[in-house]
Design a protein around this motif. Structure first.
Motif, PDB file in Angstrom:
ATOM      1  N   TYR A  29       0.721  -0.944   0.074  1.00 25.09           N
ATOM      2  CA  TYR A  29       0.129  -0.111   0.525  1.00 25.09           C
ATOM      3  C   TYR A  29       1.037   1.444  -0.434  1.00 25.09           C
ATOM      4  O   TYR A  29       1.912   1.608   1.060  1.00 25.09           O
ATOM      5  CB  TYR A  29      -1.052   0.074   1.130  1.00 25.09           C
ATOM      6  CG  TYR A  29      -1.648   0.784   1.216  1.00 25.09           C
ATOM      7  CD1 TYR A  29      -2.102   2.058   1.030  1.00 25.09           C
ATOM      8  CD2 TYR A  29      -2.978   0.598   1.589  1.00 25.09           C
ATOM      9  CE1 TYR A  29      -3.301   3.661   0.942  1.00 25.09           C
ATOM     10  CE2 TYR A  29      -4.504   0.885   1.618  1.00 25.09           C
ATOM     11  CZ  TYR A  29      -4.279   2.766   1.323  1.00 25.09           C
ATOM     12  OH  TYR A  29      -5.316   3.688   0.928  1.00 25.09           O
ATOM     13  N   PRO A  36       1.260   7.298   5.763  1.00 22.90           N
ATOM     14  CA  PRO A  36       1.994   5.776   6.093  1.00 22.90           C
ATOM     15  C   PRO A  36       0.371   5.490   7.757  1.00 22.90           C
ATOM     16  O   PRO A  36       0.242   3.994   7.602  1.00 22.90           O
ATOM     17  CB  PRO A  36       2.740   5.540   6.452  1.00 22.90           C
ATOM     18  CG  PRO A  36       3.642   6.726   5.700  1.00 22.90           C
ATOM     19  CD  PRO A  36       2.863   7.821   5.387  1.00 22.90           C
ATOM     20  N   ALA A  37       1.066   6.658   8.426  1.00 20.69           N
ATOM     21  CA  ALA A  37      -0.481   5.754   9.482  1.00 20.69           C
ATOM     22  C   ALA A  37      -1.684   6.368   9.444  1.00 20.69           C
ATOM     23  O   ALA A  37      -2.029   5.297  10.615  1.00 20.69           O
ATOM     24  CB  ALA A  37       0.316   7.071  10.372  1.00 20.69           C
ATOM     25  N   THR A  40      -2.907   2.916   7.844  1.00 26.46           N
ATOM     26  CA  THR A  40      -2.804   1.798   8.598  1.00 26.46           C
ATOM     27  C   THR A  40      -3.368   1.533   9.310  1.00 26.46           C
ATOM     28  O   THR A  40      -4.121   0.686   9.596  1.00 26.46           O
ATOM     29  CB  THR A  40      -1.972   2.330   9.543  1.00 26.46           C
ATOM     30  OG1 THR A  40       0.018   1.858   8.688  1.00 26.46           O
ATOM     31  CG2 THR A  40      -1.552   0.582  11.103  1.00 26.46           C
ATOM     32  N   LEU A  43      -6.522   0.688   7.182  1.00 29.94           N
ATOM     33  CA  LEU A  43      -6.261  -0.919   7.567  1.00 29.94           C
ATOM     34  C   LEU A  43      -7.456  -1.438   8.950  1.00 29.94           C
ATOM     35  O   LEU A  43      -7.805  -2.212   9.110  1.00 29.94           O
ATOM     36  CB  LEU A  43      -5.443  -1.465   6.827  1.00 29.94           C
ATOM     37  CG  LEU A  43      -4.730  -1.490   6.148  1.00 29.94           C
ATOM     38  CD1 LEU A  43      -3.420  -1.007   5.233  1.00 29.94           C
ATOM     39  CD2 LEU A  43      -5.652  -1.844   4.328  1.00 29.94           C
ATOM     40  N   ARG A  44      -6.842  -0.744   9.848  1.00 33.83           N
ATOM     41  CA  ARG A  44      -7.492  -1.551  11.200  1.00 33.83           C
ATOM     42  C   ARG A  44      -9.021  -1.507  11.065  1.00 33.83           C
ATOM     43  O   ARG A  44      -9.564  -2.428  11.774  1.00 33.83           O
ATOM     44  CB  ARG A  44      -6.783  -0.388  12.055  1.00 33.83           C
ATOM     45  CG  ARG A  44      -5.207  -0.795  12.651  1.00 33.83           C
ATOM     46  CD  ARG A  44      -4.477  -0.585  14.033  1.00 33.83           C
ATOM     47  NE  ARG A  44      -3.476  -0.658  13.601  1.00 33.83           N
ATOM     48  CZ  ARG A  44      -2.858  -1.232  14.090  1.00 33.83           C
ATOM     49  NH1 ARG A  44      -2.611  -2.568  13.778  1.00 33.83           N
ATOM     50  NH2 ARG A  44      -0.916  -1.591  13.881  1.00 33.83           N
ATOM     51  N   ASP A  49      -4.925  -6.410  10.357  1.00 36.54           N
ATOM     52  CA  ASP A  49      -4.335  -5.597  11.262  1.00 36.54           C
ATOM     53  C   ASP A  49      -2.866  -5.821  10.889  1.00 36.54           C
ATOM     54  O   ASP A  49      -1.627  -7.261  11.695  1.00 36.54           O
ATOM     55  CB  ASP A  49      -4.247  -6.671  12.642  1.00 36.54           C
ATOM     56  CG  ASP A  49      -3.383  -6.789  14.092  1.00 36.54           C
ATOM     57  OD1 ASP A  49      -2.817  -5.421  13.752  1.00 36.54           O
ATOM     58  OD2 ASP A  49      -3.043  -7.433  14.979  1.00 36.54           O
ATOM     59  N   PRO A  50      -1.930  -4.845  10.176  1.00 39.53           N
ATOM     60  CA  PRO A  50      -0.772  -4.857   9.998  1.00 39.53           C
ATOM     61  C   PRO A  50      -0.193  -5.147  10.659  1.00 39.53           C
ATOM     62  O   PRO A  50       1.135  -6.464   9.880  1.00 39.53           O
ATOM     63  CB  PRO A  50      -1.004  -2.862   9.798  1.00 39.53           C
ATOM     64  CG  PRO A  50      -1.611  -2.396   9.564  1.00 39.53           C
ATOM     65  CD  PRO A  50      -3.087  -3.867  10.549  1.00 39.53           C
ATOM     66  N   ASP A  51       0.488  -5.425  12.059  1.00 34.73           N
ATOM     67  CA  ASP A  51       0.931  -5.980  12.658  1.00 34.73           C
ATOM     68  C   ASP A  51       0.724  -7.687  12.450  1.00 34.73           C
ATOM     69  O   ASP A  51       2.629  -8.246  12.834  1.00 34.73           O
ATOM     70  CB  ASP A  51       1.177  -5.713  14.157  1.00 34.73           C
ATOM     71  CG  ASP A  51       1.172  -4.280  14.553  1.00 34.73           C
ATOM     72  OD1 ASP A  51       1.722  -3.787  13.696  1.00 34.73           O
ATOM     73  OD2 ASP A  51       0.214  -3.587  15.259  1.00 34.73           O
ATOM     74  N   GLU A  58       2.333  -4.886   3.646  1.00 36.65           N
ATOM     75  CA  GLU A  58       3.584  -3.189   3.850  1.00 36.65           C
ATOM     76  C   GLU A  58       2.969  -1.979   3.380  1.00 36.65           C
ATOM     77  O   GLU A  58       2.355  -1.996   2.745  1.00 36.65           O
ATOM     78  CB  GLU A  58       5.070  -3.576   2.844  1.00 36.65           C
ATOM     79  CG  GLU A  58       6.491  -1.701   3.103  1.00 36.65           C
ATOM     80  CD  GLU A  58       6.804  -1.860   2.082  1.00 36.65           C
ATOM     81  OE1 GLU A  58       7.604  -1.440   2.191  1.00 36.65           O
ATOM     82  OE2 GLU A  58       7.554  -2.783   1.368  1.00 36.65           O
ATOM     83  N   VAL A  59       2.941  -0.820   4.160  1.00 35.10           N
ATOM     84  CA  VAL A  59       2.480   0.582   3.731  1.00 35.10           C
ATOM     85  C   VAL A  59       4.102   1.631   3.700  1.00 35.10           C
ATOM     86  O   VAL A  59       4.212   1.659   5.009  1.00 35.10           O
ATOM     87  CB  VAL A  59       1.402   0.811   4.945  1.00 35.10           C
ATOM     88  CG1 VAL A  59       0.800   2.655   4.542  1.00 35.10           C
ATOM     89  CG2 VAL A  59       0.368   0.016   5.330  1.00 35.10           C
ATOM     90  N   ARG A  60       3.668   1.944   2.848  1.00 40.11           N
ATOM     91  CA  ARG A  60       4.860   3.140   2.517  1.00 40.11           C
ATOM     92  C   ARG A  60       4.241   4.339   2.077  1.00 40.11           C
ATOM     93  O   ARG A  60       3.737   4.242   1.428  1.00 40.11           O
ATOM     94  CB  ARG A  60       6.840   2.348   2.446  1.00 40.11           C
ATOM     95  CG  ARG A  60       6.122   1.674   1.133  1.00 40.11           C
ATOM     96  CD  ARG A  60       7.650   1.728   0.002  1.00 40.11           C
ATOM     97  NE  ARG A  60       7.394   1.031  -1.299  1.00 40.11           N
ATOM     98  CZ  ARG A  60       7.861   0.072  -1.804  1.00 40.11           C
ATOM     99  NH1 ARG A  60       8.752  -0.644  -1.015  1.00 40.11           N
ATOM    100  NH2 ARG A  60       7.703  -0.144  -3.366  1.00 40.11           N
TER     101      ARG A  60
END
Length: 265
Positions: A29, A36-37, A40, A43-44, A49-51, A58-60
């Motif tokens: 992504y 990016p936060a 993220t 997504l949550r 859950d990216p973790d 990957e989110v960048r």
């Protein structure tokens, strides 16, 4: 994907990312104006859950706006994903950089990245924010995407669902039964969020639809706010008769247009 606010991203991007992570794909992504936060956090909010997918999701932030470099980076990421044992790379990214760089750079990127997608090692959804892109630019991009059937929402063994622009909504082709009703519901939800006014559903190529499919249409219609309608266009006569016999032709928010005027409302 053209969108007017972040709420319209969920019905398209959430299943795109979910299906990749549930299957055998790696997901990238790429943001531009969005931190990016924040991405993220989106997504949550979609239940991802990216973790839990560290190294696979990957989110960048976009590091360059050079079309050749971007395509080269995506190609490298796709081949690296394949080398790591994944089926393919799923990519989604904000395209707002093109507002700064211009239409020529955007056209070059779209043209060159298609070769990567055609190779089968990657698939992608490019995010175009209607709030920053001129309508003429979005129109040209639609023309560029026509060869890839960008409007195709679902292509199953018995049912195909496409987005329609004029009138705005969906085109259905094939048969709708309990096995396809989830895809129909997803496409309807996406169309309702994507469009601001009435949502049209072209049923001229529907050869069969069962009660579960009809109920999905009726439930969508009744969920609309006052002033909006779900318009069923080119409804086959036998389907229009069934809707009338059940009494669903009187459902709030539903308009049925078939070959027989007495079923049109």
């Amino acid at each position: 994907m053209a969108f007017s606010d972040e709420a319209e991203l969920e019905p398209v991007l959430a299943p795109f990312v979910h299906e990749g992570l549930a299957g055998r794909d790696k997901v990238l992504y790429v943001t531009d104006v969005t931190h990016p936060a924040v991405a993220t956090g989106l997504l949550r909010g979609w239940g991802i859950d990216p973790d839990a997918y560290a190294g696979r999701l990957e989110v960048r932030t976009l590091g360059t706006s050079d079309p050749d470099v971007m395509v080269a980076q995506l190609t490298e990421a796709a081949h690296r994903a394949r080398a790591e044992g994944y089926r393919a790379l799923r990519f989604t990214g904000e395209m707002s950089w093109a507002v700064r760089e211009g239409t020529d750079s955007l056209t070059a990127f779209e043209t060159k990245v298609q070769a990567l997608f055609d190779s089968g090692v990657a698939m992608g959804i490019c995010q175009y924010d209607r709030r920053v892109f001129p309508p003429v630019t979005l129109s040209e991009l639609q023309r560029l995407h026509r060869g890839t059937d960008v409007d195709l929402e679902f292509d199953g063994a018995l049912l195909r669902i496409r987005r329609s622009v004029d009138p705005p909504g969906l085109e259905l082709d094939g048969e709708i039964d309990a096995n396809a009703v989830d895809e129909l519901t997803r496409a309807l939800t996406s169309a309702v969020r994507r469009e601001r006014g009435d949502v049209h559903v072209d049923m001229g190529r529907i050869s069969f639809i069962d009660l579960s499919g009809l109920r999905a249409l009726v439930d969508t219609a009744t969920s609309l706010k006052e002033g909006r309608s779900l318009v069923l266009d080119r409804v086959p006569e036998h389907v229009a008769q069934l809707i009338g016999l059940i009494g669903w032709d009187k459902a709030p928010g539903l308009r049925v247009r078939g070959g027989d005027a007495r079923w049109s409302r």
